[in-house]
Design a protein around this motif. Sequence first.
Motif, PDB file in Angstrom:
ATOM      1  N   VAL A   1       1.021  -0.781   0.333  1.00 20.63           N
ATOM      2  CA  VAL A   1      -0.081  -0.098   0.328  1.00 20.63           C
ATOM      3  C   VAL A   1       0.904   1.238   0.144  1.00 20.63           C
ATOM      4  CG1 VAL A   1      -2.060  -0.814   0.771  1.00 20.63           C
ATOM      5  CG2 VAL A   1      -0.336  -0.020   2.539  1.00 20.63           C
ATOM      6  N   LEU A   2       1.842   0.943   1.107  1.00 20.13           N
ATOM      7  CA  LEU A   2       2.522   2.370   1.161  1.00 20.13           C
ATOM      8  C   LEU A   2       3.055   2.455  -0.259  1.00 20.13           C
ATOM      9  CD1 LEU A   2       4.658   1.379   3.970  1.00 20.13           C
ATOM     10  CD2 LEU A   2       2.683   3.670   3.288  1.00 20.13           C
ATOM     11  N   SER A   3       3.792   1.292  -1.824  1.00 20.75           N
ATOM     12  CA  SER A   3       4.431   1.116  -2.502  1.00 20.75           C
ATOM     13  C   SER A   3       3.621   2.648  -3.455  1.00 20.75           C
ATOM     14  CB  SER A   3       4.757   0.617  -2.869  1.00 20.75           C
ATOM     15  OG  SER A   3       6.011  -0.449  -2.493  1.00 20.75           O
ATOM     16  N   ALA A   4       2.125   1.389  -3.396  1.00 22.32           N
ATOM     17  CA  ALA A   4       1.437   2.379  -4.709  1.00 22.32           C
ATOM     18  C   ALA A   4       1.201   3.878  -4.140  1.00 22.32           C
ATOM     19  CB  ALA A   4      -0.136   1.659  -3.937  1.00 22.32           C
ATOM     20  N   ALA A   5       0.788   4.041  -2.829  1.00 20.25           N
ATOM     21  CA  ALA A   5       0.925   6.135  -3.280  1.00 20.25           C
ATOM     22  C   ALA A   5       2.392   6.602  -3.559  1.00 20.25           C
ATOM     23  CB  ALA A   5       1.026   5.383  -1.074  1.00 20.25           C
ATOM     24  N   LEU A   6       3.515   5.734  -3.309  1.00 20.57           N
ATOM     25  CA  LEU A   6       4.653   6.720  -3.905  1.00 20.57           C
ATOM     26  C   LEU A   6       4.455   6.042  -5.877  1.00 20.57           C
ATOM     27  CD1 LEU A   6       7.718   4.483  -1.819  1.00 20.57           C
ATOM     28  CD2 LEU A   6       6.827   6.966  -1.772  1.00 20.57           C
TER      29      LEU A   6
ATOM     30  N   ILE B   1      -9.230   8.727  -0.674  1.00 20.31           N
ATOM     31  CA  ILE B   1     -10.431   9.342   0.680  1.00 20.31           C
ATOM     32  C   ILE B   1     -11.672   7.976   1.623  1.00 20.31           C
ATOM     33  CG2 ILE B   1     -12.118  10.825   0.620  1.00 20.31           C
ATOM     34  CD1 ILE B   1     -10.945  13.272  -0.690  1.00 20.31           C
ATOM     35  N   VAL B   2     -11.844   7.780   0.646  1.00 21.49           N
ATOM     36  CA  VAL B   2     -12.791   6.376   0.832  1.00 21.49           C
ATOM     37  C   VAL B   2     -11.435   5.768   1.910  1.00 21.49           C
ATOM     38  CG1 VAL B   2     -13.921   4.543  -0.167  1.00 21.49           C
ATOM     39  CG2 VAL B   2     -14.646   6.495  -0.244  1.00 21.49           C
ATOM     40  N   LEU B   3     -10.997   5.246   1.229  1.00 22.91           N
ATOM     41  CA  LEU B   3      -9.537   4.066   2.407  1.00 22.91           C
ATOM     42  C   LEU B   3      -9.140   5.107   3.614  1.00 22.91           C
ATOM     43  CD1 LEU B   3      -6.811   3.047  -0.446  1.00 22.91           C
ATOM     44  CD2 LEU B   3      -9.328   1.441   0.291  1.00 22.91           C
ATOM     45  N   LEU B   4      -9.305   6.444   3.534  1.00 24.63           N
ATOM     46  CA  LEU B   4      -8.613   6.774   4.832  1.00 24.63           C
ATOM     47  C   LEU B   4     -10.009   6.705   5.668  1.00 24.63           C
ATOM     48  CD1 LEU B   4      -6.566   8.231   6.868  1.00 24.63           C
ATOM     49  CD2 LEU B   4      -8.013  11.290   5.312  1.00 24.63           C
ATOM     50  N   VAL B   5     -11.504   7.043   5.736  1.00 29.23           N
ATOM     51  CA  VAL B   5     -12.243   7.748   6.359  1.00 29.23           C
ATOM     52  C   VAL B   5     -12.899   5.800   6.031  1.00 29.23           C
ATOM     53  CG1 VAL B   5     -14.812   7.840   6.422  1.00 29.23           C
ATOM     54  CG2 VAL B   5     -13.179   9.390   5.270  1.00 29.23           C
ATOM     55  N   TYR B   6     -13.218   4.958   6.079  1.00 31.10           N
ATOM     56  CA  TYR B   6     -13.403   3.537   5.974  1.00 31.10           C
ATOM     57  C   TYR B   6     -12.323   3.378   6.656  1.00 31.10           C
ATOM     58  CZ  TYR B   6     -17.659   4.275   4.202  1.00 31.10           C
ATOM     59  OH  TYR B   6     -18.887   5.040   3.792  1.00 31.10           O
ATOM     60  N   GLY B   7     -11.181   3.009   6.619  1.00 26.52           N
ATOM     61  CA  GLY B   7      -9.731   2.801   7.376  1.00 26.52           C
ATOM     62  C   GLY B   7      -9.934   3.049   8.657  1.00 26.52           C
ATOM     63  N   ILE B   8     -10.266   4.341   9.069  1.00 26.29           N
ATOM     64  CA  ILE B   8     -10.250   4.886   9.724  1.00 26.29           C
ATOM     65  C   ILE B   8     -11.360   4.226  11.369  1.00 26.29           C
ATOM     66  CG2 ILE B   8     -10.275   6.686  12.003  1.00 26.29           C
ATOM     67  CD1 ILE B   8      -8.950   8.546  10.215  1.00 26.29           C
ATOM     68  N   LYS B   9     -12.821   4.315  10.351  1.00 24.23           N
ATOM     69  CA  LYS B   9     -14.178   3.164  10.624  1.00 24.23           C
ATOM     70  C   LYS B   9     -13.576   1.706  11.532  1.00 24.23           C
ATOM     71  CE  LYS B   9     -17.529   5.639   9.077  1.00 24.23           C
ATOM     72  NZ  LYS B   9     -18.983   6.462   8.563  1.00 24.23           N
TER      73      LYS B   9
ATOM     74  N   LEU C   1      -2.724  14.632  -4.446  1.00 26.26           N
ATOM     75  CA  LEU C   1      -2.954  16.278  -4.568  1.00 26.26           C
ATOM     76  C   LEU C   1      -2.266  17.376  -5.153  1.00 26.26           C
ATOM     77  CD1 LEU C   1      -4.551  17.161  -1.154  1.00 26.26           C
ATOM     78  CD2 LEU C   1      -5.461  17.543  -2.909  1.00 26.26           C
ATOM     79  N   GLU C   2      -1.093  16.332  -4.705  1.00 26.10           N
ATOM     80  CA  GLU C   2       0.413  17.204  -5.885  1.00 26.10           C
ATOM     81  C   GLU C   2       0.250  17.060  -7.109  1.00 26.10           C
ATOM     82  OE1 GLU C   2       5.047  17.053  -5.442  1.00 26.10           O
ATOM     83  OE2 GLU C   2       3.869  14.917  -5.669  1.00 26.10           O
TER      84      GLU C   2
ATOM     85  N   ALA D   1      -4.393   7.713   3.226  1.00 25.31           N
ATOM     86  CA  ALA D   1      -3.181   9.286   3.824  1.00 25.31           C
ATOM     87  C   ALA D   1      -2.548   9.690   2.906  1.00 25.31           C
ATOM     88  CB  ALA D   1      -2.835   8.628   5.107  1.00 25.31           C
ATOM     89  N   GLY D   2      -1.568   8.458   2.622  1.00 23.34           N
ATOM     90  CA  GLY D   2      -0.809   9.035   1.353  1.00 23.34           C
ATOM     91  C   GLY D   2      -0.837   8.900  -0.271  1.00 23.34           C
TER      92      GLY D   2
END
Length: 179
Positions: free
Chosen positions: A68-73, A111-119, A158-159, A151-152
């Motif tokens: 998942v971190l590599s996907a963000a990279l 955003i979906v991953l962040l919101v539902y991941g926090i839940k 955004l960039e 988040a990543g």
Amino acid sequence: MPAFLQSLKKIKPVYDATYQVILFICKILLIADIIITIWAVAGRYIPFITDPSWSEELVLTFMVYMAVLSAALAIRKRGHIRMTAFDRYLSPMVIKISDLIADLAVLILGIVLLVYGIKLCASPLSSLGRYISLPNLSKLWQYMSIPIAGAGMIIFELEQVILRIEAFYEKDEERKEEK
């Protein structure tokens, strides 16, 4: 180019630092994965080395984080697979618009991953669940990869969205310079 986009360019060092931190974390996780895997394999075939019972679960958890971190990279470097077969038949403006739409879709996914991941992390499933071989370790650590990935993705997407929007103004600036 609007002043708003110019001011957003000033936070590029933040993106660069975030990229370097995530890349470093991925490298550490890869090294840990390799060491634990070698230890586990050696423990199965060498009599005086014991195979840790927790090795498989820990290696899999580290692999999930690396994925998942590599996907963000990859978002930052535009390294994901794209469908470009029709790009040569489309106008540059249509390509810019479709790229922006694609980036906005990935931003929404983040955003979906962040919101539902926090839940998910706040649910009893993560706090009460335990690793089988590491009963003192909560499954929260495994589920935390979901909001971290979100988040990543949001940070680097955004960039990318900002860069895509800037691309719409490049031609206007070139025309002004020619006049």
